[in-house]
Design a protein around this motif. Structure first.
Motif, mmCIF file in Angstrom:
data_model
loop_
_atom_site.group_PDB
_atom_site.id
_atom_site.type_symbol
_atom_site.label_atom_id
_atom_site.label_comp_id
_atom_site.label_asym_id
_atom_site.label_seq_id
_atom_site.Cartn_x
_atom_site.Cartn_y
_atom_site.Cartn_z
ATOM 1 N N MET A 23 4.654 -8.179 2.241
ATOM 2 C CA MET A 23 3.842 -7.161 1.802
ATOM 3 C C MET A 23 4.107 -6.498 0.432
ATOM 4 S SD MET A 23 3.405 -4.969 5.507
ATOM 5 C CE MET A 23 5.093 -5.226 6.197
ATOM 6 N N LYS A 24 5.128 -6.309 0.216
ATOM 7 C CA LYS A 24 5.553 -5.778 -1.307
ATOM 8 C C LYS A 24 5.009 -6.771 -2.337
ATOM 9 C CE LYS A 24 9.531 -4.552 -4.070
ATOM 10 N NZ LYS A 24 11.123 -4.521 -3.893
ATOM 11 N N ILE A 25 5.215 -8.036 -2.123
ATOM 12 C CA ILE A 25 4.940 -8.831 -3.050
ATOM 13 C C ILE A 25 3.268 -8.859 -3.147
ATOM 14 C CG2 ILE A 25 4.691 -11.471 -3.742
ATOM 15 C CD1 ILE A 25 7.373 -11.840 -2.546
ATOM 16 N N SER A 26 2.642 -8.887 -1.956
ATOM 17 C CA SER A 26 1.171 -8.976 -1.962
ATOM 18 C C SER A 26 0.685 -7.484 -2.649
ATOM 19 C CB SER A 26 0.706 -9.077 -0.513
ATOM 20 O OG SER A 26 1.109 -10.293 0.253
ATOM 21 N N ARG A 27 1.215 -6.532 -2.345
ATOM 22 C CA ARG A 27 0.557 -5.266 -2.967
ATOM 23 C C ARG A 27 0.962 -5.434 -4.437
ATOM 24 N NH1 ARG A 27 3.830 -2.266 1.139
ATOM 25 N NH2 ARG A 27 2.472 -1.811 2.738
ATOM 26 N N GLY A 28 1.919 -5.885 -4.772
ATOM 27 C CA GLY A 28 2.240 -6.194 -6.404
ATOM 28 C C GLY A 28 1.017 -6.846 -7.148
ATOM 29 N N ARG A 40 8.022 -7.207 5.427
ATOM 30 C CA ARG A 40 7.885 -6.280 4.411
ATOM 31 C C ARG A 40 8.116 -6.855 3.001
ATOM 32 N NH1 ARG A 40 7.443 -1.323 6.710
ATOM 33 N NH2 ARG A 40 8.197 -1.147 8.606
ATOM 34 N N GLN A 41 8.980 -7.863 2.742
ATOM 35 C CA GLN A 41 8.952 -8.225 1.340
ATOM 36 C C GLN A 41 7.643 -9.158 1.180
ATOM 37 O OE1 GLN A 41 11.384 -7.831 -0.631
ATOM 38 N NE2 GLN A 41 10.508 -9.320 -2.398
ATOM 39 N N ASP A 46 0.986 -2.264 9.156
ATOM 40 C CA ASP A 46 0.741 -0.890 8.393
ATOM 41 C C ASP A 46 -0.707 -1.125 8.073
ATOM 42 O OD1 ASP A 46 0.692 -2.216 6.127
ATOM 43 O OD2 ASP A 46 2.514 -1.218 5.341
ATOM 44 N N ASN A 89 -2.048 -2.144 5.418
ATOM 45 C CA ASN A 89 -2.466 -3.281 4.666
ATOM 46 C C ASN A 89 -2.269 -4.602 5.206
ATOM 47 O OD1 ASN A 89 -3.013 -1.450 2.261
ATOM 48 N ND2 ASN A 89 -1.011 -1.281 1.892
#
Length: 156
Positions: free
Chosen positions: A118-123, A115-116, A147, A149
């Protein structure tokens, strides 16, 4: 079958049980995720793959190494690798090298690391995140955090 192999097999079976996962996650406590130092990477890889001389991918502009710690002890490692679109067959953001200490599996460590990433990638504005999974890695294939993404690419 050796005693060690038998005990490892029993541990994996217990870790796969829903009640173990649910209760274990509640009791396990907080996980701190931060950029990994070289020493933390070496420590995790030495415990997950004892005797392996496989070097960790070096830290570069395209690689972010993250480590999960509990009570100051490194228990998991993941890499976010970014490939330029001109670098086939890989391009874009990829989740690589997810490792969790065997004793900590089933407790949400791999999920938190994923999840971290994924969060960095989205950012960073990534449209998607890809994951390469070996065909024989049933745990990753069955329990990968998926998910809208993340793409899961099987093979290798």
């Amino acid at each position: 079958m050796s005693v060690r192999r038998f005990l490892g097999s029993m541990r994996r079976r217990i870790q796969a049980l829903g009640p173990y996962r649910a209760i274990g996650r509640r009791l396990f406590g907080a996980i701190d995720i931060h950029e990994a130092s070289t020493a933390e990477m070496v420590a995790i890889l030495a415990r997950v793959h004892p005797g392996s001389l496989q070097p960790a991918r070096s830290s570069s502009a395209g690689v972010t190494n993250l480590v999960a710690c509990r009570r100051g002890k490194a228990i998991g490692l993941v890499q976010l690798v970014r490939f330029a679109d001109e670098a086939p067959p890989f391009h874009g953001h990829w989740l690589f090298s997810l490792h969790v200490l065997p004793a900590c599996r089933g407790l949400g460590v791999g999920e938190a690391l994923s999840r971290q990433v994924m969060k960095i990638s989205r950012g960073e504005g990534a449209a998607d995140l890809s994951l390469l999974v070996h065909d024989d890695n049933l745990a990753a294939r069955d329990h990968a955090v998926i998910d809208e993404n993340i793409n899961r690419v099987a093979g290798q």
